[in-house]
Design a protein around this motif. Sequence first.
Motif, PDB file in Angstrom:
ATOM      1  N   ASN A 153       0.966  -1.263   0.045  1.00 22.23           N
ATOM      2  CA  ASN A 153      -0.309  -0.333   0.158  1.00 22.23           C
ATOM      3  C   ASN A 153       0.676   1.658  -0.145  1.00 22.23           C
ATOM      4  N   LEU A 154       1.513   0.998   0.413  1.00 24.16           N
ATOM      5  CA  LEU A 154       3.128   2.297   0.452  1.00 24.16           C
ATOM      6  C   LEU A 154       4.682   1.389  -0.118  1.00 24.16           C
ATOM      7  N   ASN A 155       4.924   3.128  -1.449  1.00 20.53           N
ATOM      8  CA  ASN A 155       6.591   2.701  -1.925  1.00 20.53           C
ATOM      9  C   ASN A 155       6.952   2.338  -0.325  1.00 20.53           C
ATOM     10  N   PRO A 156       8.125   0.979  -1.455  1.00 18.20           N
ATOM     11  CA  PRO A 156       8.794   0.904   0.015  1.00 18.20           C
ATOM     12  C   PRO A 156       9.740   1.465   0.862  1.00 18.20           C
ATOM     13  N   ILE A 157      10.133   2.284   0.033  1.00 22.31           N
ATOM     14  CA  ILE A 157      11.278   2.746   0.539  1.00 22.31           C
ATOM     15  C   ILE A 157      10.669   4.473   1.149  1.00 22.31           C
ATOM     16  N   PHE A 158       9.888   4.773   0.477  1.00 20.87           N
ATOM     17  CA  PHE A 158       9.228   6.378   0.992  1.00 20.87           C
ATOM     18  C   PHE A 158       9.363   5.714   2.414  1.00 20.87           C
ATOM     19  N   GLY A 159       8.243   4.008   2.628  1.00 18.15           N
ATOM     20  CA  GLY A 159       7.513   3.862   4.624  1.00 18.15           C
ATOM     21  C   GLY A 159       9.329   3.323   4.853  1.00 18.15           C
ATOM     22  N   MET A 160      10.243   3.184   4.143  1.00 19.28           N
ATOM     23  CA  MET A 160      10.925   2.923   5.360  1.00 19.28           C
ATOM     24  C   MET A 160      11.421   3.935   6.093  1.00 19.28           C
ATOM     25  N   TRP A 161      11.279   4.866   4.977  1.00 18.34           N
ATOM     26  CA  TRP A 161      12.031   6.204   5.826  1.00 18.34           C
ATOM     27  C   TRP A 161      10.570   7.417   6.305  1.00 18.34           C
ATOM     28  N   ILE A 162       9.616   6.966   6.190  1.00 14.52           N
ATOM     29  CA  ILE A 162       8.964   8.611   6.622  1.00 14.52           C
ATOM     30  C   ILE A 162       9.033   9.027   8.075  1.00 14.52           C
ATOM     31  N   ALA A 163       9.193   7.910   8.381  1.00 12.33           N
ATOM     32  CA  ALA A 163       9.610   8.724  10.231  1.00 12.33           C
ATOM     33  C   ALA A 163      10.722   9.431   9.935  1.00 12.33           C
ATOM     34  N   VAL A 164      11.770   8.568   9.376  1.00 10.59           N
ATOM     35  CA  VAL A 164      12.827  10.394   9.626  1.00 10.59           C
ATOM     36  C   VAL A 164      12.402  11.756   8.427  1.00 10.59           C
ATOM     37  N   ILE A 165      11.739  11.347   7.940  1.00  8.36           N
ATOM     38  CA  ILE A 165      11.238  12.786   6.822  1.00  8.36           C
ATOM     39  C   ILE A 165       9.856  13.507   7.828  1.00  8.36           C
ATOM     40  N   VAL A 166       9.107  12.718   8.943  1.00  8.52           N
ATOM     41  CA  VAL A 166       7.928  13.586   9.262  1.00  8.52           C
ATOM     42  C   VAL A 166       9.139  14.196  10.856  1.00  8.52           C
ATOM     43  N   LEU A 167      10.511  13.661  10.744  1.00  6.09           N
ATOM     44  CA  LEU A 167      10.353  14.282  12.340  1.00  6.09           C
ATOM     45  C   LEU A 167      11.815  14.718  12.307  1.00  6.09           C
ATOM     46  N   SER A 168      12.125  14.718  10.802  1.00  5.91           N
ATOM     47  CA  SER A 168      13.095  15.574  10.994  1.00  5.91           C
ATOM     48  C   SER A 168      13.111  17.680  11.042  1.00  5.91           C
ATOM     49  N   PRO A 169      11.371  17.590  10.283  1.00  2.71           N
ATOM     50  CA  PRO A 169      10.930  19.607  11.130  1.00  2.71           C
ATOM     51  C   PRO A 169      11.186  19.240  12.950  1.00  2.71           C
ATOM     52  N   LEU A 170      10.399  18.409  13.028  1.00  2.94           N
ATOM     53  CA  LEU A 170      10.629  18.526  14.293  1.00  2.94           C
ATOM     54  C   LEU A 170      11.717  19.166  14.913  1.00  2.94           C
ATOM     55  N   ALA A 171      13.253  17.690  14.546  1.00  6.67           N
ATOM     56  CA  ALA A 171      14.705  17.667  15.345  1.00  6.67           C
ATOM     57  C   ALA A 171      15.214  20.098  14.899  1.00  6.67           C
ATOM     58  N   ALA A 172      14.727  20.072  13.717  1.00  6.28           N
ATOM     59  CA  ALA A 172      15.220  21.310  13.287  1.00  6.28           C
ATOM     60  C   ALA A 172      14.492  22.150  14.468  1.00  6.28           C
ATOM     61  N   PHE A 173      13.169  22.508  14.389  1.00  5.91           N
ATOM     62  CA  PHE A 173      12.943  23.007  15.519  1.00  5.91           C
ATOM     63  C   PHE A 173      12.978  22.940  16.343  1.00  5.91           C
ATOM     64  N   LEU A 174      13.377  22.355  17.493  1.00 11.42           N
ATOM     65  CA  LEU A 174      13.814  21.901  18.566  1.00 11.42           C
ATOM     66  C   LEU A 174      14.913  22.798  18.652  1.00 11.42           C
ATOM     67  N   THR A 175      16.119  22.309  17.417  1.00  9.06           N
ATOM     68  CA  THR A 175      17.444  22.607  17.827  1.00  9.06           C
ATOM     69  C   THR A 175      17.226  24.510  17.879  1.00  9.06           C
ATOM     70  N   TYR A 176      16.289  25.035  16.207  1.00 10.85           N
ATOM     71  CA  TYR A 176      16.470  26.248  17.168  1.00 10.85           C
ATOM     72  C   TYR A 176      15.561  27.188  18.115  1.00 10.85           C
ATOM     73  N   LYS A 177      15.130  26.670  18.776  1.00 15.23           N
ATOM     74  CA  LYS A 177      14.217  26.891  20.118  1.00 15.23           C
ATOM     75  C   LYS A 177      15.524  26.543  21.122  1.00 15.23           C
ATOM     76  N   ALA A 178      15.968  25.592  21.234  1.00 15.41           N
ATOM     77  CA  ALA A 178      16.943  25.615  22.095  1.00 15.41           C
ATOM     78  C   ALA A 178      18.474  26.489  21.662  1.00 15.41           C
ATOM     79  N   THR A 179      18.523  27.080  20.236  1.00 20.13           N
ATOM     80  CA  THR A 179      19.780  28.290  20.281  1.00 20.13           C
ATOM     81  C   THR A 179      19.151  29.188  20.925  1.00 20.13           C
ATOM     82  N   VAL A 180      18.031  29.929  20.767  1.00 22.06           N
ATOM     83  CA  VAL A 180      17.495  30.916  21.078  1.00 22.06           C
ATOM     84  C   VAL A 180      16.904  31.047  23.264  1.00 22.06           C
ATOM     85  N   ASP A 181      17.307  29.887  23.514  1.00 21.69           N
ATOM     86  CA  ASP A 181      17.251  29.395  25.196  1.00 21.69           C
ATOM     87  C   ASP A 181      14.813  29.969  25.045  1.00 21.69           C
TER      88      ASP A 181
END
Length: 446
Positions: free
Chosen positions: A396-424
Amino acid sequence: MFFLFKWIDDLIGKGFEWYTILELMYYASAANVSMALPLSVLLSSIMTFGTLGENYELVAIKSAGISLQKAMRPLFVVILMLTFASFFFANYMLPKANLKFGSLLYDIRNKKLSFLIKPGVFNNDIPGYAIRVDSKEEDGTLHNIMIYDHRENNGIPKIILAKEGKMSKTSDGKFLQLNLKNGIQYEEQASKNGMYNPRQVFTRNRFKETWPRFDMSSFDPSTTDPNAFGNSTPMLNLKGIVKKRDSLNKQLDSLNIRTIATFTSNFKQFNTAKGYTKVKAVPKEINDVILKSIPNGSRKQALDNASNTVANIMQHVPNWVPRQTDLMGEIIFTTVEYQRKFTLAASCILLFFIGAPLGAIIRKGGMGLPVVVAICFFLVYHIITTVAEKSAREGNLNPIFGMWIAVIVLSPLAAFLTYKATVDSALFDVNYYKELILKVFKKKQK
């Protein structure tokens, strides 16, 4: 714990040596690294930077003119080393561990025959037979046995029911012998001409005791392909997976070519299909009801020809569709396992960039709040990965996209948290939200 839940009832108290069980647990634990390693990276990074924030060491670092990203560089180098190590582990060590686990489990099953039988489940390990028991005792005694014999009789199974039985091997080790007691054997004789006959012979025999034998040649290591275990996809490295996937694609292409040729021959049969005749004729418009476009004298013949063509096609479909489905599933599985080698390494980097900023924001160390936060974020990662992988395995899902979807979804969260930690940022500061709510209420009162 996963290993114990699945196998402990069949291993403990069955006469296996303690070191054999420990060896099985050791090989099985390697498969759980893919779950334990990302969680440990997430938890350790939260605890490390949480402790630094709680002891105001991050404040001292920033006051010295060192940014959070620069403070994270030494740990990032360690994470990169861990990432490469996890990739080599998934590509070289994990396949060997799975191979050792599979071969050792095979030896155990061959040594203790009752290990083959799971209560309440049909077992098809012995070719031509399906065996089910309601329960079994520690000494190997089986209760309420049901055996389906599919070897002969044109697909009509011979059924044996017995209240009690016990497994054993013959002295030469070539046959599995079941000592069955108090049972009934049902057998229906197949029709000679292939047609259903309501008066065909049905035999029922009652017995006090019988000793049916089962050929164990399929369990003999001397007759088993030495690469039987090693050809399994989880037991292959990247090179082996690519080779197996190419082989499966060739088999699928060959199957499709043969199927298309078989189907095409049905439409070429009368040399009247478009493209297979040299006679030029004006194309005729066919209405919704095709029979109206056929002369009255030819309609019966047209219907007979059409039904024969469909019947010929339907003879091949039951053989072609399951085989194609199996090959497609194997190809998808090889792609999933190929990508898994890389997603394990990528998850370490991803969860580090989630955990380190989180620890700097919450400013709590130890095993309290960091553990709760780490488990919450890891559950999100694990659920996304599991659901996407299952969807990819089902097609039901492309196997390459399916295995990387967690990384794709959570990468913006990682960038957002890194920015928030940088600006205290006071993202998890309860007092900040209290003051914000009080300010809103004061404005409304005015």
